[in-house]
Motif scaffolding. Structure first.
Motif, PDB file in Angstrom:
ATOM      1  N   ALA A  64       2.961  -5.384   0.932  1.00 62.42           N
ATOM      2  CA  ALA A  64       2.427  -5.723   2.271  1.00 62.42           C
ATOM      3  C   ALA A  64       3.010  -4.264   2.988  1.00 62.42           C
ATOM      4  O   ALA A  64       3.993  -3.710   2.662  1.00 62.42           O
ATOM      5  CB  ALA A  64       3.501  -6.703   2.884  1.00 62.42           C
ATOM      6  N   GLU A  65       2.400  -4.371   4.261  1.00 62.60           N
ATOM      7  CA  GLU A  65       2.910  -2.989   5.005  1.00 62.60           C
ATOM      8  C   GLU A  65       3.454  -3.449   6.129  1.00 62.60           C
ATOM      9  O   GLU A  65       3.187  -4.229   6.837  1.00 62.60           O
ATOM     10  CB  GLU A  65       1.299  -2.230   5.651  1.00 62.60           C
ATOM     11  N   VAL A  66       4.949  -2.736   6.356  1.00 58.02           N
ATOM     12  CA  VAL A  66       5.571  -3.245   7.264  1.00 58.02           C
ATOM     13  C   VAL A  66       6.253  -2.086   7.975  1.00 58.02           C
ATOM     14  O   VAL A  66       6.237  -1.056   7.581  1.00 58.02           O
ATOM     15  CB  VAL A  66       6.878  -4.056   6.694  1.00 58.02           C
ATOM     16  N   PRO A  67       6.735  -2.442   9.413  1.00 58.20           N
ATOM     17  CA  PRO A  67       7.155  -1.064  10.230  1.00 58.20           C
ATOM     18  C   PRO A  67       8.507  -0.547   9.578  1.00 58.20           C
ATOM     19  O   PRO A  67       8.694   0.527   9.825  1.00 58.20           O
ATOM     20  CB  PRO A  67       7.329  -1.914  11.463  1.00 58.20           C
ATOM     21  N   HIS A  68       9.235  -1.479   8.842  1.00 58.72           N
ATOM     22  CA  HIS A  68      10.427  -0.871   8.468  1.00 58.72           C
ATOM     23  C   HIS A  68      11.161  -1.614   7.136  1.00 58.72           C
ATOM     24  O   HIS A  68      10.535  -2.919   6.967  1.00 58.72           O
ATOM     25  CB  HIS A  68      11.571  -0.734   9.383  1.00 58.72           C
ATOM     26  N   GLU A  69      11.636  -1.169   6.159  1.00 57.09           N
ATOM     27  CA  GLU A  69      12.317  -1.819   5.029  1.00 57.09           C
ATOM     28  C   GLU A  69      12.950  -3.190   5.610  1.00 57.09           C
ATOM     29  O   GLU A  69      13.668  -3.196   6.579  1.00 57.09           O
ATOM     30  CB  GLU A  69      13.348  -1.073   4.270  1.00 57.09           C
ATOM     31  N   GLY A  70      12.661  -4.541   5.045  1.00 54.27           N
ATOM     32  CA  GLY A  70      13.229  -5.655   5.381  1.00 54.27           C
ATOM     33  C   GLY A  70      12.597  -6.547   6.311  1.00 54.27           C
ATOM     34  O   GLY A  70      13.166  -7.706   6.807  1.00 54.27           O
ATOM     35  N   ALA A  71      11.592  -5.807   6.896  1.00 51.86           N
ATOM     36  CA  ALA A  71      10.711  -6.585   8.159  1.00 51.86           C
ATOM     37  C   ALA A  71      10.117  -7.672   7.518  1.00 51.86           C
ATOM     38  O   ALA A  71       9.767  -7.786   6.196  1.00 51.86           O
ATOM     39  CB  ALA A  71       9.807  -5.823   8.803  1.00 51.86           C
ATOM     40  N   VAL A  72       9.790  -8.654   8.213  1.00 51.76           N
ATOM     41  CA  VAL A  72       9.040  -9.865   7.917  1.00 51.76           C
ATOM     42  C   VAL A  72       7.547  -9.482   8.010  1.00 51.76           C
ATOM     43  O   VAL A  72       7.112  -8.971   9.170  1.00 51.76           O
ATOM     44  CB  VAL A  72       9.379 -11.158   8.434  1.00 51.76           C
ATOM     45  N   ALA A  73       6.483  -9.378   7.222  1.00 59.56           N
ATOM     46  CA  ALA A  73       5.187  -9.335   7.410  1.00 59.56           C
ATOM     47  C   ALA A  73       4.291 -10.510   7.524  1.00 59.56           C
ATOM     48  O   ALA A  73       4.349 -11.246   6.575  1.00 59.56           O
ATOM     49  CB  ALA A  73       4.715  -8.666   6.101  1.00 59.56           C
ATOM     50  N   PRO A  74       3.474 -10.480   8.686  1.00 54.44           N
ATOM     51  CA  PRO A  74       2.615 -11.618   8.885  1.00 54.44           C
ATOM     52  C   PRO A  74       1.707 -11.532   7.622  1.00 54.44           C
ATOM     53  O   PRO A  74       1.372 -10.612   7.085  1.00 54.44           O
ATOM     54  CB  PRO A  74       2.112 -11.324  10.122  1.00 54.44           C
ATOM     55  N   MET A  75       1.061 -12.493   7.090  1.00 52.37           N
ATOM     56  CA  MET A  75      -0.062 -12.609   6.020  1.00 52.37           C
ATOM     57  C   MET A  75      -0.922 -11.322   6.465  1.00 52.37           C
ATOM     58  O   MET A  75      -1.732 -11.111   5.561  1.00 52.37           O
ATOM     59  CB  MET A  75      -0.707 -13.947   5.960  1.00 52.37           C
ATOM     60  N   ARG A  76      -1.565 -11.003   7.826  1.00 47.96           N
ATOM     61  CA  ARG A  76      -2.476 -10.108   7.926  1.00 47.96           C
ATOM     62  C   ARG A  76      -2.125  -8.799   7.304  1.00 47.96           C
ATOM     63  O   ARG A  76      -3.032  -7.765   7.187  1.00 47.96           O
ATOM     64  CB  ARG A  76      -2.890 -10.322   9.654  1.00 47.96           C
ATOM     65  N   ASP A  77      -0.919  -8.513   7.299  1.00 48.61           N
ATOM     66  CA  ASP A  77      -0.379  -7.067   6.804  1.00 48.61           C
ATOM     67  C   ASP A  77      -0.218  -7.150   5.306  1.00 48.61           C
ATOM     68  O   ASP A  77       0.093  -6.206   5.056  1.00 48.61           O
ATOM     69  CB  ASP A  77       1.094  -6.825   7.608  1.00 48.61           C
ATOM     70  N   VAL A  78      -0.427  -8.289   4.476  1.00 47.13           N
ATOM     71  CA  VAL A  78      -0.671  -8.321   3.251  1.00 47.13           C
ATOM     72  C   VAL A  78      -1.595  -7.345   2.522  1.00 47.13           C
ATOM     73  O   VAL A  78      -2.944  -7.709   3.164  1.00 47.13           O
ATOM     74  CB  VAL A  78      -0.630  -9.425   2.638  1.00 47.13           C
ATOM     75  N   ALA A  79      -1.623  -6.302   1.901  1.00 52.04           N
ATOM     76  CA  ALA A  79      -2.536  -5.206   1.548  1.00 52.04           C
ATOM     77  C   ALA A  79      -3.308  -5.971   0.181  1.00 52.04           C
ATOM     78  O   ALA A  79      -4.546  -5.754   0.055  1.00 52.04           O
ATOM     79  CB  ALA A  79      -2.012  -4.045   1.251  1.00 52.04           C
ATOM     80  N   SER A  80      -2.425  -6.415  -0.810  1.00 52.93           N
ATOM     81  CA  SER A  80      -2.806  -7.109  -2.066  1.00 52.93           C
ATOM     82  C   SER A  80      -1.964  -8.024  -2.706  1.00 52.93           C
ATOM     83  O   SER A  80      -0.696  -8.036  -2.265  1.00 52.93           O
ATOM     84  CB  SER A  80      -3.210  -5.840  -3.004  1.00 52.93           C
ATOM     85  N   VAL A  81      -2.218  -8.657  -3.709  1.00 51.42           N
ATOM     86  CA  VAL A  81      -1.529  -9.536  -4.446  1.00 51.42           C
ATOM     87  C   VAL A  81      -2.023  -9.254  -5.968  1.00 51.42           C
ATOM     88  O   VAL A  81      -2.942  -9.437  -6.244  1.00 51.42           O
ATOM     89  CB  VAL A  81      -1.853 -11.119  -4.210  1.00 51.42           C
ATOM     90  N   HIS A  82      -0.725  -8.926  -6.618  1.00 50.27           N
ATOM     91  CA  HIS A  82      -1.115  -8.581  -8.144  1.00 50.27           C
ATOM     92  C   HIS A  82      -0.503  -9.748  -8.915  1.00 50.27           C
ATOM     93  O   HIS A  82       0.662  -9.942  -8.756  1.00 50.27           O
ATOM     94  CB  HIS A  82      -0.321  -7.459  -8.322  1.00 50.27           C
ATOM     95  N   VAL A  83      -1.229 -10.297 -10.076  1.00 49.26           N
ATOM     96  CA  VAL A  83      -1.046 -11.315 -10.619  1.00 49.26           C
ATOM     97  C   VAL A  83      -1.603 -11.030 -12.118  1.00 49.26           C
ATOM     98  O   VAL A  83      -2.652 -10.691 -12.568  1.00 49.26           O
ATOM     99  CB  VAL A  83      -1.765 -12.565 -10.225  1.00 49.26           C
ATOM    100  N   ASP A  84      -0.695 -11.640 -12.988  1.00 51.80           N
ATOM    101  CA  ASP A  84      -0.757 -11.361 -14.423  1.00 51.80           C
ATOM    102  C   ASP A  84      -1.962 -12.338 -14.740  1.00 51.80           C
ATOM    103  O   ASP A  84      -2.066 -13.274 -14.201  1.00 51.80           O
ATOM    104  CB  ASP A  84       0.170 -11.667 -15.370  1.00 51.80           C
ATOM    105  N   THR A  85      -2.887 -12.105 -15.879  1.00 49.57           N
ATOM    106  CA  THR A  85      -4.055 -12.928 -16.091  1.00 49.57           C
ATOM    107  C   THR A  85      -3.073 -13.853 -16.806  1.00 49.57           C
ATOM    108  O   THR A  85      -1.935 -13.985 -17.153  1.00 49.57           O
ATOM    109  CB  THR A  85      -4.997 -12.204 -17.234  1.00 49.57           C
ATOM    110  N   GLU A  86      -3.813 -14.993 -17.389  1.00 49.55           N
ATOM    111  CA  GLU A  86      -2.995 -16.145 -18.106  1.00 49.55           C
ATOM    112  C   GLU A  86      -2.498 -15.904 -19.203  1.00 49.55           C
ATOM    113  O   GLU A  86      -1.545 -16.222 -19.595  1.00 49.55           O
ATOM    114  CB  GLU A  86      -4.142 -17.289 -18.307  1.00 49.55           C
ATOM    115  N   ASP A  87      -2.941 -14.905 -19.994  1.00 49.56           N
ATOM    116  CA  ASP A  87      -2.451 -14.355 -21.418  1.00 49.56           C
ATOM    117  C   ASP A  87      -1.366 -13.257 -21.157  1.00 49.56           C
ATOM    118  O   ASP A  87      -0.832 -12.854 -22.073  1.00 49.56           O
ATOM    119  CB  ASP A  87      -3.372 -14.039 -22.424  1.00 49.56           C
ATOM    120  N   GLY A  88      -1.161 -12.819 -19.808  1.00 52.38           N
ATOM    121  CA  GLY A  88      -0.081 -11.810 -19.682  1.00 52.38           C
ATOM    122  C   GLY A  88      -0.528 -10.472 -20.128  1.00 52.38           C
ATOM    123  O   GLY A  88       0.219  -9.495 -19.869  1.00 52.38           O
ATOM    124  N   ALA A  89      -1.680 -10.254 -20.447  1.00 56.80           N
ATOM    125  CA  ALA A  89      -2.133  -9.037 -21.350  1.00 56.80           C
ATOM    126  C   ALA A  89      -2.430  -7.793 -20.373  1.00 56.80           C
ATOM    127  O   ALA A  89      -2.107  -6.798 -20.242  1.00 56.80           O
ATOM    128  CB  ALA A  89      -3.153  -8.978 -22.325  1.00 56.80           C
TER     129      ALA A  89
END
Length: 100
Positions: A64-89
């Motif tokens: 997420a892009e935030v104005p400063h460290e520790g800020a709460v990010a509204p969902m609109r400021d989430v740039a991406s979500v990284h998730v492992d595939t099911e096998d974790g490879a």
């Protein structure tokens, strides 16, 4: 100027962030600079923390892009979500490039 926060998470936390409409970034990993290498290192560090949080399960990192460290990010400021595939490879990234 904003800070890119790499938030280690689990699937349960991801569901909670979605339900609450925001992502708390306290304790998130922040890159030391804006270089690709530094941002990748921050992503990897956050993924390692996520693996510990999930007991070795699939890793989840919310970026997420935030104005400063520790800020709460509204969902609109989430740039991406990284998730492992099911096998974790390998991991996949889901971009949240929607503008309202």
């Amino acid at each position: 100027m904003t800070v890119r926060a790499y938030v280690p998470a689990t699937f349960d936390l991801l569901a909670r962030f979605h339900a609450e409409g925001e992502v708390p970034t306290a304790g998130a990993v922040v890159a030391v600079d804006e270089s690709e290498d530094a941002e990748y290192a921050a992503l990897v560090e956050a993924a390692e923390v996520s693996a510990e949080m999930s007991g070795g399960g699939r890793r989840v990192v919310v970026v997420a892009e935030v104005p400063h460290e520790g800020a709460v990010a509204p969902m609109r400021d989430v740039a991406s979500v990284h998730v492992d595939t099911e096998d974790g490879a390998e991991s996949c990234a889901i971009s949240a490039q929607r503008r309202i």
